[in-house]
Motif scaffolding. Structure first.
Motif, PDB file in Angstrom:
ATOM      1  N   LYS A   8      73.729  83.899 101.127  1.00 38.11           N
ATOM      2  CA  LYS A   8      73.464  84.983 102.074  1.00 38.11           C
ATOM      3  C   LYS A   8      73.303  86.317 101.344  1.00 38.11           C
ATOM      4  O   LYS A   8      72.421  87.110 101.660  1.00 38.11           O
ATOM      5  N   ARG A   9      74.126  86.551 100.351  1.00 34.80           N
ATOM      6  CA  ARG A   9      74.038  87.795  99.574  1.00 34.80           C
ATOM      7  C   ARG A   9      72.734  87.879  98.797  1.00 34.80           C
ATOM      8  O   ARG A   9      72.081  88.930  98.765  1.00 34.80           O
ATOM      9  N   TYR A  10      72.359  86.791  98.135  1.00 29.79           N
ATOM     10  CA  TYR A  10      71.111  86.791  97.365  1.00 29.79           C
ATOM     11  C   TYR A  10      69.894  86.955  98.272  1.00 29.79           C
ATOM     12  O   TYR A  10      68.967  87.684  97.946  1.00 29.79           O
ATOM     13  N   VAL A  11      69.902  86.290  99.408  1.00 24.65           N
ATOM     14  CA  VAL A  11      68.798  86.435 100.367  1.00 24.65           C
ATOM     15  C   VAL A  11      68.732  87.875 100.856  1.00 24.65           C
ATOM     16  O   VAL A  11      67.650  88.453 100.979  1.00 24.65           O
ATOM     17  N   GLY A  12      69.875  88.479 101.095  1.00 23.85           N
ATOM     18  CA  GLY A  12      69.925  89.866 101.518  1.00 23.85           C
ATOM     19  C   GLY A  12      69.363  90.828 100.481  1.00 23.85           C
ATOM     20  O   GLY A  12      68.875  91.911 100.819  1.00 23.85           O
ATOM     21  N   LEU A  13      69.432  90.424  99.220  1.00 22.05           N
ATOM     22  CA  LEU A  13      68.873  91.235  98.145  1.00 22.05           C
ATOM     23  C   LEU A  13      67.397  90.946  97.901  1.00 22.05           C
ATOM     24  O   LEU A  13      66.789  91.521  97.015  1.00 22.05           O
ATOM     25  N   GLY A  14      66.842  90.017  98.687  1.00 20.29           N
ATOM     26  CA  GLY A  14      65.411  89.717  98.591  1.00 20.29           C
ATOM     27  C   GLY A  14      65.053  88.482  97.794  1.00 20.29           C
ATOM     28  O   GLY A  14      63.879  88.213  97.563  1.00 20.29           O
ATOM     29  N   ALA A  15      66.030  87.707  97.356  1.00 23.02           N
ATOM     30  CA  ALA A  15      65.752  86.497  96.584  1.00 23.02           C
ATOM     31  C   ALA A  15      65.385  85.340  97.504  1.00 23.02           C
ATOM     32  O   ALA A  15      65.818  85.267  98.650  1.00 23.02           O
ATOM     33  N   ASP A  16      64.575  84.441  96.979  1.00 26.66           N
ATOM     34  CA  ASP A  16      64.234  83.187  97.652  1.00 26.66           C
ATOM     35  C   ASP A  16      65.163  82.134  97.065  1.00 26.66           C
ATOM     36  O   ASP A  16      65.102  81.863  95.861  1.00 26.66           O
TER      37      ASP A  16
ATOM     38  N   ALA B  16      77.156  75.135  92.464  1.00 23.75           N
ATOM     39  CA  ALA B  16      76.858  76.402  91.788  1.00 23.75           C
ATOM     40  C   ALA B  16      76.841  77.612  92.707  1.00 23.75           C
ATOM     41  O   ALA B  16      76.901  78.739  92.232  1.00 23.75           O
ATOM     42  N   GLY B  17      76.738  77.417  94.003  1.00 22.87           N
ATOM     43  CA  GLY B  17      76.708  78.548  94.915  1.00 22.87           C
ATOM     44  C   GLY B  17      77.207  78.169  96.289  1.00 22.87           C
ATOM     45  O   GLY B  17      77.033  77.036  96.730  1.00 22.87           O
ATOM     46  N   SER B  18      77.821  79.113  96.958  1.00 22.14           N
ATOM     47  CA  SER B  18      78.323  78.878  98.316  1.00 22.14           C
ATOM     48  C   SER B  18      77.342  79.471  99.325  1.00 22.14           C
ATOM     49  O   SER B  18      76.473  80.268  98.955  1.00 22.14           O
ATOM     50  N   PRO B  19      77.475  79.109 100.596  1.00 20.95           N
ATOM     51  CA  PRO B  19      76.635  79.748 101.608  1.00 20.95           C
ATOM     52  C   PRO B  19      76.790  81.268 101.616  1.00 20.95           C
ATOM     53  O   PRO B  19      75.828  81.991 101.870  1.00 20.95           O
TER      54      PRO B  19
ATOM     55  N   GLY C 222      71.630  77.815 107.203  1.00 20.70           N
ATOM     56  CA  GLY C 222      72.115  78.894 108.055  1.00 20.70           C
ATOM     57  C   GLY C 222      72.280  80.210 107.306  1.00 20.70           C
ATOM     58  O   GLY C 222      72.211  81.284 107.895  1.00 20.70           O
ATOM     59  N   ALA C 223      72.507  80.116 106.003  1.00 26.16           N
ATOM     60  CA  ALA C 223      72.664  81.315 105.173  1.00 26.16           C
ATOM     61  C   ALA C 223      71.316  81.850 104.693  1.00 26.16           C
ATOM     62  O   ALA C 223      71.262  82.892 104.068  1.00 26.16           O
ATOM     63  N   GLY C 224      70.242  81.085 104.971  1.00 26.80           N
ATOM     64  CA  GLY C 224      68.903  81.573 104.613  1.00 26.80           C
ATOM     65  C   GLY C 224      68.217  80.833 103.480  1.00 26.80           C
ATOM     66  O   GLY C 224      67.127  81.211 103.069  1.00 26.80           O
TER      67      GLY C 224
END
Length: 60
Positions: free
Chosen positions: A24-32, A17-20, A52-54
């Motif tokens: 990384k983009r979602y983490v950058g937007l503040g998501a856990d 459902a999601g790539s690294p 590695g992507a968070g």
């Protein structure tokens, strides 16, 4: 906000459902972001790439 990427049945659908990169983009937007261990294995994406992507990798 918490997002989860779960492990699908690889005999039905080998995609994940999601790539690294999206993690990384979602983490950058503040998501856990939480990823089930082995979620990307059928697609050739290892747990370490998600970490590695968070994302946090969890047993299930």
């Amino acid at each position: 906000m918490r997002l989860a990427i779960v492990k699908e049945d690889p005999s039905v659908d080998p995609r994940v459902a999601g790539s690294p990169d999206t993690v990384k983009r979602y983490v950058g937007l503040g998501a856990d972001v939480v990823v089930s261990s082995g979620a990307g294995s059928a697609s050739g994406v290892g747990d370490g790439e998600y970490e590695g992507a968070g994302a946090s990798v969890v047993a299930d």
